[in-house]
Design a protein around this motif. Sequence first.
Motif, PDB file in Angstrom:
ATOM      1  N   GLN A   7       5.267 -50.172  56.006  1.00  0.00           N
ATOM      2  CA  GLN A   7       5.008 -49.812  54.870  1.00  0.00           C
ATOM      3  C   GLN A   7       3.617 -49.358  54.547  1.00  0.00           C
ATOM      4  N   LYS A   8       3.088 -48.173  54.675  1.00  0.00           N
ATOM      5  CA  LYS A   8       1.812 -47.809  54.611  1.00  0.00           C
ATOM      6  C   LYS A   8       1.580 -46.580  53.602  1.00  0.00           C
ATOM      7  N   GLY A   9       0.746 -46.301  52.776  1.00  0.00           N
ATOM      8  CA  GLY A   9       0.415 -45.263  51.873  1.00  0.00           C
ATOM      9  C   GLY A   9      -1.139 -45.070  51.564  1.00  0.00           C
ATOM     10  N   VAL A  10      -1.159 -43.719  50.706  1.00  0.00           N
ATOM     11  CA  VAL A  10      -2.421 -43.417  50.564  1.00  0.00           C
ATOM     12  C   VAL A  10      -2.463 -42.949  49.089  1.00  0.00           C
ATOM     13  N   LEU A  11      -3.694 -43.278  48.467  1.00  0.00           N
ATOM     14  CA  LEU A  11      -3.793 -42.864  46.898  1.00  0.00           C
ATOM     15  C   LEU A  11      -4.666 -41.839  46.745  1.00  0.00           C
ATOM     16  N   PHE A  12      -4.286 -40.815  45.847  1.00  0.00           N
ATOM     17  CA  PHE A  12      -5.050 -39.816  45.589  1.00  0.00           C
ATOM     18  C   PHE A  12      -5.506 -39.739  44.086  1.00  0.00           C
ATOM     19  N   HIS A  13      -6.723 -38.719  43.688  1.00  0.00           N
ATOM     20  CA  HIS A  13      -6.558 -38.101  42.621  1.00  0.00           C
ATOM     21  C   HIS A  13      -5.413 -37.100  42.412  1.00  0.00           C
ATOM     22  N   SER A  14      -5.159 -36.906  40.967  1.00  0.00           N
ATOM     23  CA  SER A  14      -4.020 -35.908  40.571  1.00  0.00           C
ATOM     24  C   SER A  14      -4.572 -34.534  41.427  1.00  0.00           C
ATOM     25  N   PHE A  43       6.894 -48.187  47.534  1.00  0.00           N
ATOM     26  CA  PHE A  43       7.451 -47.890  48.815  1.00  0.00           C
ATOM     27  C   PHE A  43       9.111 -48.192  48.438  1.00  0.00           C
ATOM     28  N   THR A  44       9.747 -47.730  49.270  1.00  0.00           N
ATOM     29  CA  THR A  44      11.350 -47.769  49.231  1.00  0.00           C
ATOM     30  C   THR A  44      11.541 -48.625  50.448  1.00  0.00           C
ATOM     31  N   HIS A  86      20.716 -48.825  61.777  1.00  0.00           N
ATOM     32  CA  HIS A  86      21.943 -48.639  62.261  1.00  0.00           C
ATOM     33  C   HIS A  86      22.694 -47.797  61.270  1.00  0.00           C
ATOM     34  N   ASP A  87      22.382 -48.053  60.117  1.00  0.00           N
ATOM     35  CA  ASP A  87      23.078 -47.550  58.885  1.00  0.00           C
ATOM     36  C   ASP A  87      22.194 -46.930  57.760  1.00  0.00           C
ATOM     37  N   LYS A  88      20.760 -46.997  57.973  1.00  0.00           N
ATOM     38  CA  LYS A  88      19.688 -46.607  56.879  1.00  0.00           C
ATOM     39  C   LYS A  88      18.962 -45.588  57.693  1.00  0.00           C
ATOM     40  N   PRO A  89      18.314 -44.703  56.831  1.00  0.00           N
ATOM     41  CA  PRO A  89      17.322 -43.811  57.444  1.00  0.00           C
ATOM     42  C   PRO A  89      16.257 -44.523  58.323  1.00  0.00           C
ATOM     43  N   LEU A  90      15.545 -43.901  59.129  1.00  0.00           N
ATOM     44  CA  LEU A  90      14.451 -44.554  60.059  1.00  0.00           C
ATOM     45  C   LEU A  90      13.224 -44.184  59.074  1.00  0.00           C
ATOM     46  N   ALA A  91      13.228 -43.420  58.182  1.00  0.00           N
ATOM     47  CA  ALA A  91      11.897 -43.056  57.639  1.00  0.00           C
ATOM     48  C   ALA A  91      12.261 -42.649  56.216  1.00  0.00           C
ATOM     49  N   ALA A  92      11.217 -43.155  55.056  1.00  0.00           N
ATOM     50  CA  ALA A  92      11.436 -42.391  54.014  1.00  0.00           C
ATOM     51  C   ALA A  92       9.858 -42.249  53.280  1.00  0.00           C
ATOM     52  N   VAL A  93       9.780 -41.203  52.397  1.00  0.00           N
ATOM     53  CA  VAL A  93       8.526 -41.068  51.739  1.00  0.00           C
ATOM     54  C   VAL A  93       8.785 -41.267  50.326  1.00  0.00           C
ATOM     55  N   GLN A  94       8.116 -41.973  49.439  1.00  0.00           N
ATOM     56  CA  GLN A  94       8.047 -42.282  48.057  1.00  0.00           C
ATOM     57  C   GLN A  94       6.782 -41.424  47.459  1.00  0.00           C
ATOM     58  N   VAL A  95       6.736 -40.611  46.524  1.00  0.00           N
ATOM     59  CA  VAL A  95       5.740 -40.248  45.820  1.00  0.00           C
ATOM     60  C   VAL A  95       5.673 -40.580  44.207  1.00  0.00           C
ATOM     61  N   THR A  96       4.840 -41.437  43.978  1.00  0.00           N
ATOM     62  CA  THR A  96       4.706 -42.137  42.672  1.00  0.00           C
ATOM     63  C   THR A  96       3.585 -41.372  41.863  1.00  0.00           C
ATOM     64  N   GLU A  97       3.848 -40.949  40.855  1.00  0.00           N
ATOM     65  CA  GLU A  97       2.828 -40.130  39.900  1.00  0.00           C
ATOM     66  C   GLU A  97       2.185 -41.286  38.867  1.00  0.00           C
ATOM     67  N   GLY A 129      -3.357 -39.809  38.977  1.00  0.00           N
ATOM     68  CA  GLY A 129      -3.430 -40.004  40.488  1.00  0.00           C
ATOM     69  C   GLY A 129      -1.863 -39.883  41.099  1.00  0.00           C
ATOM     70  N   VAL A 130      -1.934 -39.951  42.192  1.00  0.00           N
ATOM     71  CA  VAL A 130      -0.668 -39.829  42.934  1.00  0.00           C
ATOM     72  C   VAL A 130      -0.630 -40.729  44.167  1.00  0.00           C
ATOM     73  N   PHE A 131       0.516 -41.364  44.459  1.00  0.00           N
ATOM     74  CA  PHE A 131       0.546 -42.420  45.691  1.00  0.00           C
ATOM     75  C   PHE A 131       1.466 -41.837  46.502  1.00  0.00           C
ATOM     76  N   ILE A 132       1.273 -41.448  47.708  1.00  0.00           N
ATOM     77  CA  ILE A 132       2.068 -41.360  48.698  1.00  0.00           C
ATOM     78  C   ILE A 132       2.471 -42.153  49.689  1.00  0.00           C
ATOM     79  N   GLY A 133       3.640 -42.864  49.642  1.00  0.00           N
ATOM     80  CA  GLY A 133       3.983 -44.242  50.208  1.00  0.00           C
ATOM     81  C   GLY A 133       4.985 -43.737  51.342  1.00  0.00           C
ATOM     82  N   CYS A 134       4.552 -44.249  52.754  1.00  0.00           N
ATOM     83  CA  CYS A 134       5.506 -43.786  53.881  1.00  0.00           C
ATOM     84  C   CYS A 134       6.088 -45.048  54.482  1.00  0.00           C
ATOM     85  N   THR A 135       7.145 -45.333  54.629  1.00  0.00           N
ATOM     86  CA  THR A 135       8.045 -46.299  55.192  1.00  0.00           C
ATOM     87  C   THR A 135       8.868 -46.056  56.524  1.00  0.00           C
TER      88      THR A 135
END
Length: 456
Positions: free
Chosen positions: A42-49, A126-127, A137-148, A152-158
């Motif tokens: 789980q890694k993500g980046v924070l931005f201004h809006s 993050f999810t 085996h039964d869950k996605p191998l990647a996910a993106v969560q965008v939190t407002e 600002g906004v945080f884009i988290g990649c799992t």
Amino acid sequence: MPSSSSVTVTSKCTVYPNQKSTIKSLKLSVSDLPMLSCHYIQKGVLFHSPPYSINDLVNSLKQSLSVALTHFPALAGRFETDSDGYVHIVCNDAGADFIQAKAKHLSVDGVLPPNCDVPHCFKEFFTFDQTISYSGHDKPLAAVQVTELADGVFIGCTVNHSVTDGTSLWHFFNTFAEINKGAMKITKSPDFSRDTVFNSSAVLKVPEGGPKITFSGNEPLRERIFHFTRESILKLKSRANNNSSFSQIAEIYGKSLNDNRNLTPRSRFEISSFQSLSAQLWRSVTRVRNLDPSKPTTFRMAVNCRHRLEPKLDSHYFGNAIQSIPTIATVGDLLSHDLRWGADLLHNNVVAHDSDTVRRGVEDWESAPRLFPLGNFDGASITMGSSPRFPMYNNDFGWGLPLAVRSGRANKFDGKISAFPGREGNGSVDLEVVLAPETMAGLELDGEFMQYVTVV
């Protein structure tokens, strides 16, 4: 400090690649398989809006993710174990999760408090929280969560840790960002070749019911980001090299510099900046743990093997291509000698980890296939992950560079350290340090360590 229960999920969907995958399946390698018992990264980046609405941003990110998944079809697939026990990534275009969330009572300044622990709210950005990689085996191998946030906004990649290491994760993240910024052609395509030393006929026998994480995950922990400027690290390097004149020379450094890349005769003998910083952390954490002098202490560092092998792997080889280097000393020896002594141990181990050593590591695993034992089992270990050389601050989605890099709850235990580049670049480093509360309190009072820390 932001409250702990702070994020509301407003929507969730599956994003599919915008073109069908031409790759059918990818067999997990000797470097991928041990990670099946680790959490998703789980890694993500924070931005201004951004200068447009959150709905416009979300729509743009979904479209960009769809294009990015076409270039990285493994991340839109699922695991499948065949009748012989081999685990494959089936590139079946099943898609990745996309989550939209909001925490508008939180501000950028509020989630980046100076000289404080990392706020708990980042764990909710993050999810797939505490999801084991075998679950692919039964869950996605990647996910993106965008939190407002409020401003600002945080884009988290799992991503599944048996699919990618840090090098491949940030390659995907950078590609996702450049597509959203408007790139018509990506900078570098991933290399999905599997005819490498890591491809093996060995079978990993998975426990009944699937693997479990190898650390408790429930112990009380504190987490802080310690910032080191270029100048502070060069002072550490000078001290580790006994103030040799050459140690004043500026360098572009990071953990991958330790990874034996284009080593000159000087760098084979010179203790690097990152080794110096790592040795200081090892000394200080070991000291404040108040351990018996005869007890062994271990500093474990993950290293990128792509360029260590002969012939070298493509620098954008997709998957895990890492090995763990343990350096061991007794507590008494580490603390009774100067900084150079511990730094020299780290340096010698890293320089010695050449192509032959990588191949011996593969053969050793093949002789006894096993999951990676992540954790601090004896209370005297430190595990260094990530790298200040990773291009984390290159993630420009179209309205500017990130303000900060943060991670989720995944794979954290007493003694887990992650190295990030500092936001200002130029060789600065951020250490994400996770420790038992009493150890963190001691580290904050350790003058030898804190003299090099800058509050930002």
